[in-house]
Write a protein that holds these residues in place. Sequence first.
Motif, PDB file in Angstrom:
ATOM      1  N   TRP A  27     -13.160  77.237  10.719  1.00 18.88           N
ATOM      2  CA  TRP A  27     -13.111  76.743  12.095  1.00 18.88           C
ATOM      3  C   TRP A  27     -14.368  75.958  12.451  1.00 18.88           C
ATOM      4  O   TRP A  27     -14.294  74.955  13.164  1.00 18.88           O
ATOM      5  CB  TRP A  27     -12.939  77.915  13.062  1.00 18.88           C
ATOM      6  N   ARG A  28     -15.515  76.387  11.964  1.00 23.61           N
ATOM      7  CA  ARG A  28     -16.760  75.683  12.271  1.00 23.61           C
ATOM      8  C   ARG A  28     -16.748  74.252  11.750  1.00 23.61           C
ATOM      9  O   ARG A  28     -17.357  73.364  12.336  1.00 23.61           O
ATOM     10  CB  ARG A  28     -17.947  76.442  11.671  1.00 23.61           C
ATOM     11  N   SER A  29     -16.030  74.021  10.653  1.00 22.80           N
ATOM     12  CA  SER A  29     -15.986  72.677  10.084  1.00 22.80           C
ATOM     13  C   SER A  29     -14.803  71.860  10.605  1.00 22.80           C
ATOM     14  O   SER A  29     -14.884  70.645  10.705  1.00 22.80           O
ATOM     15  CB  SER A  29     -15.926  72.749   8.551  1.00 22.80           C
ATOM     16  N   VAL A  30     -13.709  72.530  10.940  1.00 22.57           N
ATOM     17  CA  VAL A  30     -12.493  71.822  11.360  1.00 22.57           C
ATOM     18  C   VAL A  30     -12.324  71.814  12.872  1.00 22.57           C
ATOM     19  O   VAL A  30     -11.770  70.879  13.442  1.00 22.57           O
ATOM     20  CB  VAL A  30     -11.253  72.467  10.692  1.00 22.57           C
ATOM     21  N   ARG A  31     -12.762  72.881  13.538  1.00 23.38           N
ATOM     22  CA  ARG A  31     -12.639  73.026  14.987  1.00 23.38           C
ATOM     23  C   ARG A  31     -11.188  73.034  15.448  1.00 23.38           C
ATOM     24  O   ARG A  31     -10.835  72.473  16.489  1.00 23.38           O
ATOM     25  CB  ARG A  31     -13.401  71.902  15.714  1.00 23.38           C
ATOM     26  N   GLU A  32     -10.329  73.669  14.663  1.00 24.80           N
ATOM     27  CA  GLU A  32      -8.940  73.862  15.064  1.00 24.80           C
ATOM     28  C   GLU A  32      -8.833  75.240  15.722  1.00 24.80           C
ATOM     29  O   GLU A  32      -9.169  76.253  15.117  1.00 24.80           O
ATOM     30  CB  GLU A  32      -8.009  73.780  13.854  1.00 24.80           C
ATOM     31  N   SER A  33      -8.339  75.276  16.956  1.00 20.28           N
ATOM     32  CA  SER A  33      -8.308  76.530  17.699  1.00 20.28           C
ATOM     33  C   SER A  33      -7.424  77.577  17.034  1.00 20.28           C
ATOM     34  O   SER A  33      -7.661  78.784  17.180  1.00 20.28           O
ATOM     35  CB  SER A  33      -7.840  76.285  19.127  1.00 20.28           C
ATOM     36  N   SER A  34      -6.395  77.149  16.297  1.00 20.89           N
ATOM     37  CA  SER A  34      -5.533  78.122  15.619  1.00 20.89           C
ATOM     38  C   SER A  34      -6.336  78.966  14.635  1.00 20.89           C
ATOM     39  O   SER A  34      -6.113  80.178  14.521  1.00 20.89           O
ATOM     40  CB  SER A  34      -4.394  77.401  14.900  1.00 20.89           C
ATOM     41  N   LEU A  35      -7.286  78.339  13.932  1.00 23.65           N
ATOM     42  CA  LEU A  35      -8.133  79.089  13.003  1.00 23.65           C
ATOM     43  C   LEU A  35      -8.959  80.138  13.728  1.00 23.65           C
ATOM     44  O   LEU A  35      -9.183  81.249  13.216  1.00 23.65           O
ATOM     45  CB  LEU A  35      -9.058  78.131  12.252  1.00 23.65           C
ATOM     46  N   LEU A  36      -9.410  79.822  14.920  1.00 22.91           N
ATOM     47  CA  LEU A  36     -10.223  80.759  15.695  1.00 22.91           C
ATOM     48  C   LEU A  36      -9.388  81.976  16.103  1.00 22.91           C
ATOM     49  O   LEU A  36      -9.857  83.123  16.030  1.00 22.91           O
ATOM     50  CB  LEU A  36     -10.794  80.058  16.925  1.00 22.91           C
ATOM     51  N   HIS A  75      -1.943  91.057  15.757  1.00 20.43           N
ATOM     52  CA  HIS A  75      -0.759  90.249  15.484  1.00 20.43           C
ATOM     53  C   HIS A  75      -0.457  89.304  16.648  1.00 20.43           C
ATOM     54  O   HIS A  75       0.082  88.210  16.448  1.00 20.43           O
ATOM     55  CB  HIS A  75       0.445  91.150  15.196  1.00 20.43           C
ATOM     56  N   PHE A  76      -0.808  89.732  17.842  1.00 21.77           N
ATOM     57  CA  PHE A  76      -0.654  88.837  18.994  1.00 21.77           C
ATOM     58  C   PHE A  76      -1.597  87.639  18.852  1.00 21.77           C
ATOM     59  O   PHE A  76      -1.235  86.510  19.210  1.00 21.77           O
ATOM     60  CB  PHE A  76      -0.943  89.600  20.284  1.00 21.77           C
ATOM     61  N   CYS A  77      -2.796  87.870  18.308  1.00 21.05           N
ATOM     62  CA  CYS A  77      -3.720  86.756  18.036  1.00 21.05           C
ATOM     63  C   CYS A  77      -3.122  85.815  16.993  1.00 21.05           C
ATOM     64  O   CYS A  77      -3.252  84.597  17.086  1.00 21.05           O
ATOM     65  CB  CYS A  77      -5.064  87.289  17.551  1.00 21.05           C
ATOM     66  N   PHE A  78      -2.456  86.400  15.985  1.00 21.29           N
ATOM     67  CA  PHE A  78      -1.788  85.562  14.985  1.00 21.29           C
ATOM     68  C   PHE A  78      -0.723  84.689  15.645  1.00 21.29           C
ATOM     69  O   PHE A  78      -0.587  83.503  15.328  1.00 21.29           O
ATOM     70  CB  PHE A  78      -1.136  86.433  13.906  1.00 21.29           C
ATOM     71  N   LEU A  79       0.027  85.294  16.563  1.00 21.01           N
ATOM     72  CA  LEU A  79       1.070  84.545  17.269  1.00 21.01           C
ATOM     73  C   LEU A  79       0.461  83.420  18.108  1.00 21.01           C
ATOM     74  O   LEU A  79       0.983  82.297  18.129  1.00 21.01           O
ATOM     75  CB  LEU A  79       1.881  85.492  18.159  1.00 21.01           C
ATOM     76  N   LEU A  80      -0.649  83.705  18.782  1.00 20.85           N
ATOM     77  CA  LEU A  80      -1.314  82.667  19.571  1.00 20.85           C
ATOM     78  C   LEU A  80      -1.788  81.525  18.681  1.00 20.85           C
ATOM     79  O   LEU A  80      -1.695  80.350  19.053  1.00 20.85           O
ATOM     80  CB  LEU A  80      -2.504  83.273  20.329  1.00 20.85           C
ATOM     81  N   GLY A  81      -2.297  81.869  17.490  1.00 19.20           N
ATOM     82  CA  GLY A  81      -2.730  80.833  16.557  1.00 19.20           C
ATOM     83  C   GLY A  81      -1.577  79.964  16.092  1.00 19.20           C
ATOM     84  O   GLY A  81      -1.693  78.745  16.004  1.00 19.20           O
ATOM     85  N   VAL A  82      -0.446  80.593  15.801  1.00 20.34           N
ATOM     86  CA  VAL A  82       0.743  79.836  15.385  1.00 20.34           C
ATOM     87  C   VAL A  82       1.232  78.949  16.536  1.00 20.34           C
ATOM     88  O   VAL A  82       1.637  77.802  16.316  1.00 20.34           O
ATOM     89  CB  VAL A  82       1.860  80.793  14.920  1.00 20.34           C
ATOM     90  N   ALA A  83       1.179  79.484  17.753  1.00 20.37           N
ATOM     91  CA  ALA A  83       1.594  78.690  18.910  1.00 20.37           C
ATOM     92  C   ALA A  83       0.710  77.463  19.081  1.00 20.37           C
ATOM     93  O   ALA A  83       1.199  76.365  19.388  1.00 20.37           O
ATOM     94  CB  ALA A  83       1.561  79.561  20.176  1.00 20.37           C
ATOM     95  N   ARG A  84      -0.599  77.623  18.874  1.00 23.10           N
ATOM     96  CA  ARG A  84      -1.504  76.475  18.942  1.00 23.10           C
ATOM     97  C   ARG A  84      -1.221  75.481  17.824  1.00 23.10           C
ATOM     98  O   ARG A  84      -1.234  74.271  18.038  1.00 23.10           O
ATOM     99  CB  ARG A  84      -2.960  76.947  18.870  1.00 23.10           C
ATOM    100  N   PHE A  85      -0.946  76.008  16.631  1.00 27.45           N
ATOM    101  CA  PHE A  85      -0.676  75.143  15.491  1.00 27.45           C
ATOM    102  C   PHE A  85       0.593  74.330  15.712  1.00 27.45           C
ATOM    103  O   PHE A  85       0.658  73.145  15.388  1.00 27.45           O
ATOM    104  CB  PHE A  85      -0.548  75.981  14.220  1.00 27.45           C
ATOM    105  N   THR A  86       1.632  74.963  16.254  1.00 30.92           N
ATOM    106  CA  THR A  86       2.906  74.280  16.480  1.00 30.92           C
ATOM    107  C   THR A  86       2.979  73.622  17.847  1.00 30.92           C
ATOM    108  O   THR A  86       3.993  73.007  18.182  1.00 30.92           O
ATOM    109  CB  THR A  86       4.071  75.281  16.346  1.00 30.92           C
ATOM    110  N   MET A 203      -2.576  80.891   6.010  1.00 26.73           N
ATOM    111  CA  MET A 203      -3.205  80.268   7.175  1.00 26.73           C
ATOM    112  C   MET A 203      -4.193  79.194   6.753  1.00 26.73           C
ATOM    113  O   MET A 203      -4.246  78.109   7.330  1.00 26.73           O
ATOM    114  CB  MET A 203      -3.904  81.336   8.024  1.00 26.73           C
ATOM    115  N   THR A 204      -4.989  79.517   5.734  1.00 23.96           N
ATOM    116  CA  THR A 204      -5.966  78.551   5.246  1.00 23.96           C
ATOM    117  C   THR A 204      -5.279  77.309   4.683  1.00 23.96           C
ATOM    118  O   THR A 204      -5.669  76.174   4.976  1.00 23.96           O
ATOM    119  CB  THR A 204      -6.850  79.184   4.160  1.00 23.96           C
ATOM    120  N   GLY A 205      -4.229  77.533   3.882  1.00 28.78           N
ATOM    121  CA  GLY A 205      -3.497  76.405   3.324  1.00 28.78           C
ATOM    122  C   GLY A 205      -2.833  75.567   4.386  1.00 28.78           C
ATOM    123  O   GLY A 205      -2.755  74.332   4.282  1.00 28.78           O
ATOM    124  N   THR A 206      -2.352  76.206   5.448  1.00 27.48           N
ATOM    125  CA  THR A 206      -1.692  75.496   6.539  1.00 27.48           C
ATOM    126  C   THR A 206      -2.641  74.523   7.212  1.00 27.48           C
ATOM    127  O   THR A 206      -2.331  73.344   7.406  1.00 27.48           O
ATOM    128  CB  THR A 206      -1.161  76.514   7.573  1.00 27.48           C
TER     129      THR A 206
END
Length: 386
Positions: A27-36, A75-86, A203-206
């Motif tokens: 996340w520090r290098s990409v700054r994608e909120s889903s990673l956070l 798991h709710f955090c995982f869902l939030l990350g997927v929601a940000r990604f999609t 997640m990393t590969g995504t």
Amino acid sequence: MTLDPPTLLALTVALAAAAALYLAIEWRSVRESSLLYWSAGFATITVGSTLALLRMNGFLLIGIWFANGMLVFAHFCFLLGVARFTEVRLSRGWLLVVLVWVSLLLLPEGPSWSKIMLVVNSLLVALVSLRASFLLRPHGVSLSVGAVQLRYVMLIHGLFYVIKALTVVIPGTLIDLAAFRGEIIQISLIEGAMAIMLIALSMTGTERYRREERIALLAARDPLTALFNRRALEVRAPVLLRATSHERPGAVLLIDIDNFKLVNDLYGHTAGDRLLVALSETIRGLLPANALAARLGGDEFVILLGNARRDEVEVLGTILRERFQDIASQSFVTPMAVTLSIGANLFDQPPASLTALIEQSDAALYQSKRSGRDSMRLVDLTLTGD
């Protein structure tokens, strides 16, 4: 090493902490909120698994209710990350997950206490995991390999927790959360450790695929106008040009700004850049389907059309010139009008190359300039052309 519950929890803590740290570094290098969000989820599992060890010392509220609640939250955090990604907005109804878990504090202790806790915990984790998997389904386009893996890992993970909840109804099933007793608990701890590794890798590969895709997209775009650059046009044009035929003629419009130097001299290069951006936005707004537009360099642009008719090319050139002149005249007062000259070719045979096609259009553009500028010179090279 014996795979007893304390050992499995210690392994889970190590894996989750490593996953959280790795995703945080990404996340520090990409700054994608889903990673956070995903990193926060694994960090929560790290804390929750550590607290789960306390139940063996009699701290049941922290070791069971609080620890399992953190698993649901992770798991709710995982869902939030997927929601940000999609790029999907979740409804506020998902906050009921928290209320359901908090309500378990009112559950009276008894023989069925462990089973009820396990059922509710499993169904909440399953619900969140399956929703995340559903969000990752393809929407008319192919998903990256990492996203596909994450989708199916979350699907299998969610289905496992559904099965875990159903095992409670099997007669004679032993479930003792306080003492980590019961086969389903042992299996769940093993599945959890495996899921952490698979989910983290997916997640990393995504995100890595998306980052590479964006880098490739940036390399194909002109940094000022966001239109394709010449190199990208040369890669994409052959597909369009090969489809050219007598029934589906193609067209090319080579566009040059008249008196562009006056804008730079009188108002500065920043003003000139704004004018180039305005032209690119105008082109993008008028661009039909099955067409390509690119900035070749400086104040020169090109449009490639597939399945084009002469009248359509003429109308496109006229509207483009009129709209651009309106923008330029309202934004910049110059001794001579800032307009567009266009050289266009209509053809029904695939050209030898994109370069040859642009050179033909350049000759038409030169004729347009010589005839007084602010005009379009169209050369019809089709069998039915004049």
